[in-house]
Write a protein that holds these residues in place. Structure first.
Motif, mmCIF file in Angstrom:
data_model
loop_
_atom_site.group_PDB
_atom_site.id
_atom_site.type_symbol
_atom_site.label_atom_id
_atom_site.label_comp_id
_atom_site.label_asym_id
_atom_site.label_seq_id
_atom_site.Cartn_x
_atom_site.Cartn_y
_atom_site.Cartn_z
ATOM 1 N N UNK A 131 0.214 -2.053 -0.020
ATOM 2 C CA UNK A 131 -1.171 -1.582 -0.030
ATOM 3 C C UNK A 131 -1.416 -0.458 -1.037
ATOM 4 N N UNK A 132 -0.395 0.366 -1.279
ATOM 5 C CA UNK A 132 -0.543 1.449 -2.236
ATOM 6 C C UNK A 132 -0.873 0.939 -3.633
ATOM 7 N N UNK A 133 -0.379 -0.246 -3.972
ATOM 8 C CA UNK A 133 -0.659 -0.818 -5.291
ATOM 9 C C UNK A 133 -2.142 -1.101 -5.473
ATOM 10 N N UNK A 151 -4.450 -9.694 5.329
ATOM 11 C CA UNK A 151 -4.439 -8.231 5.392
ATOM 12 C C UNK A 151 -4.916 -7.572 4.105
ATOM 13 N N UNK A 152 -4.482 -8.097 2.961
ATOM 14 C CA UNK A 152 -4.838 -7.445 1.701
ATOM 15 C C UNK A 152 -6.307 -7.643 1.355
ATOM 16 N N UNK A 153 -6.840 -8.838 1.577
ATOM 17 C CA UNK A 153 -8.248 -9.034 1.214
ATOM 18 C C UNK A 153 -9.167 -8.261 2.160
ATOM 19 N N UNK A 154 -8.750 -8.108 3.411
ATOM 20 C CA UNK A 154 -9.532 -7.280 4.327
ATOM 21 C C UNK A 154 -9.547 -5.833 3.852
ATOM 22 N N UNK A 155 -8.390 -5.338 3.436
ATOM 23 C CA UNK A 155 -8.310 -3.981 2.901
ATOM 24 C C UNK A 155 -9.168 -3.844 1.656
ATOM 25 N N UNK A 156 -9.187 -4.879 0.835
ATOM 26 C CA UNK A 156 -9.995 -4.837 -0.387
ATOM 27 C C UNK A 156 -11.467 -4.636 -0.062
ATOM 28 N N UNK A 157 -11.970 -5.351 0.923
ATOM 29 C CA UNK A 157 -13.373 -5.211 1.296
ATOM 30 C C UNK A 157 -13.664 -3.804 1.796
ATOM 31 N N UNK A 158 -12.750 -3.257 2.588
ATOM 32 C CA UNK A 158 -12.931 -1.900 3.102
ATOM 33 C C UNK A 158 -12.955 -0.885 1.960
ATOM 34 N N UNK A 159 -12.209 -1.195 0.876
ATOM 35 C CA UNK A 159 -12.170 -0.301 -0.283
ATOM 36 C C UNK A 159 -13.338 -0.529 -1.242
ATOM 37 N N UNK A 160 -14.287 -1.370 -0.857
ATOM 38 C CA UNK A 160 -15.449 -1.597 -1.697
ATOM 39 C C UNK A 160 -15.345 -2.799 -2.602
ATOM 40 N N UNK A 161 -14.402 -3.694 -2.300
ATOM 41 C CA UNK A 161 -14.182 -4.840 -3.170
ATOM 42 C C UNK A 161 -14.640 -6.155 -2.567
#
Length: 317
Positions: A211-213, A243-253
């Protein structure tokens, strides 16, 4: 607009050229199955449909425009989704082969890998106990000694030839340096905002799925381009997809799913269709109070020319 209320673009990569038929009985191989799965994915909420072609006899990746023509116009007729055609093809295709169909179609969008790289799933061959077709084992194992080529000259050629007709790009960035490669072409005046940056995590040869990447890619793109000049999107390979695409949305992506990127829906459970993955990420995003972008909204966000300016008839000739 608050981050929680903005629109999120869902892209769906329907079949790709990396997974082989033996990895999932649900991977669409024929024009009819690619057509059906793409249409269902669009109806499930995907605003962008990313497409490769395969030989209908054995599922081998192909750049043949005649095969693309058997399903792309039908998808465009049945949906309002943005049609996004690969310029990556596979590691075994020449640049001329990879450009054969995009040159005819002049689509709204094409994918564009932003550098040459090692690109491999060869360790998966050790986990396979049987192969459906004779070509698959050598194809997967052979990736250990293959390089995906996209030199600066190759990238420039793609940008100039397709950009002349108004095609815009899904800039696939598998590593941090790919963002700097994109910045080079921006400095050269070959592409203009808004940029659609697809950060790719979990492919052997590129960035790992840590996730740090994602934070590093996001902040670096901010520095290079300015946040208001690009749309950030993420795809996660294999089990890292959701997990990664969900994090992306939370980060504004924005997000990309599809059987090209993962053949699974959840741990140990294969996705029976692309639409299942689209429906799952849509449910997750809506539970988090995000709104899903329509194709028209995605076109506005990405500055696309519109389906009316795509040469579907010419590509059938």
């Amino acid at each position: 607009m608050s981050e929680a209320s903005r629109k999120v673009i869902i892209s769906c990569a329907v079949t790709g050229a990396t997974h082989v038929p033996s990895m999932s009985e649900y991977l669409p191989l024929t024009p009819a199955s690619i057509r059906e799965q793409a249409i269902d994915a669009a109806r499930a909420g995907a605003a962008i449909i990313h497409l490769h072609a395969r030989h209908p006899e054995d599922g081998r990746p192909t750049p043949d425009p005649a095969i693309f023509a058997e399903f792309v116009p039908d998808i465009a007729q049945a949906t309002d989704a943005v049609i996004n055609i690969t310029t990556g093809g596979s590691t075994r295709m020449t640049l001329e082969e990879r450009l054969a169909y995009p040159r005819l179609l002049k689509p709204e969008m094409c994918s564009l890998n932003m550098g040459s790289m090692n690109f491999s799933i060869h360790p998966l061959a050790q986990k396979m106990t049987s192969w459906r077709y004779g070509w698959e084992k050598d194809f997967v194992e052979g990736m250990e000694d293959m390089i995906f080529r996209n030199t600066f000259r190759d990238i420039k050629k793609i940008m100039l030839e397709l950009g002349e007709h108004g095609t815009r790009f899904e800039f696939e960035c598998y590593d941090l340096g790919h963002l700097y490669n994109l910045a080079h072409f921006v400095d050269e005046g070959l592409v203009k905002p808004p940029f659609f940056i697809q950060s790719v995590f979990g492919i052997l040869g590129g960035m790992g799925p840590d996730p740090e990447n994602m934070s590093v890619m996001r902040t670096t793109a901010d520095r290079l381009f300015g946040r208001d000049q690009y749309q950030f999107s993420v795809l996660g390979a294999g089990r890292h997809q959701m997990p990664l695409v969900t994090m992306a949305a939370i980060m504004g992506g924005n997000v990309r799913v599809g059987l090209e990127d993962s053949v699974y829906l959840s741990k140990g459970v294969k996705a029976e269709s692309n639409a299942q993955q689209v429906a799952k990420i849509r449910r997750i995003l809506e539970e988090l109070s995000f709104e899903i972008a329509t194709p028209a909204e995605a076109r506005a966000m990405l500055g696309l020319k519109g389906a009316g300016k795509v040469s579907f008839e010419a590509a059938l000739a």
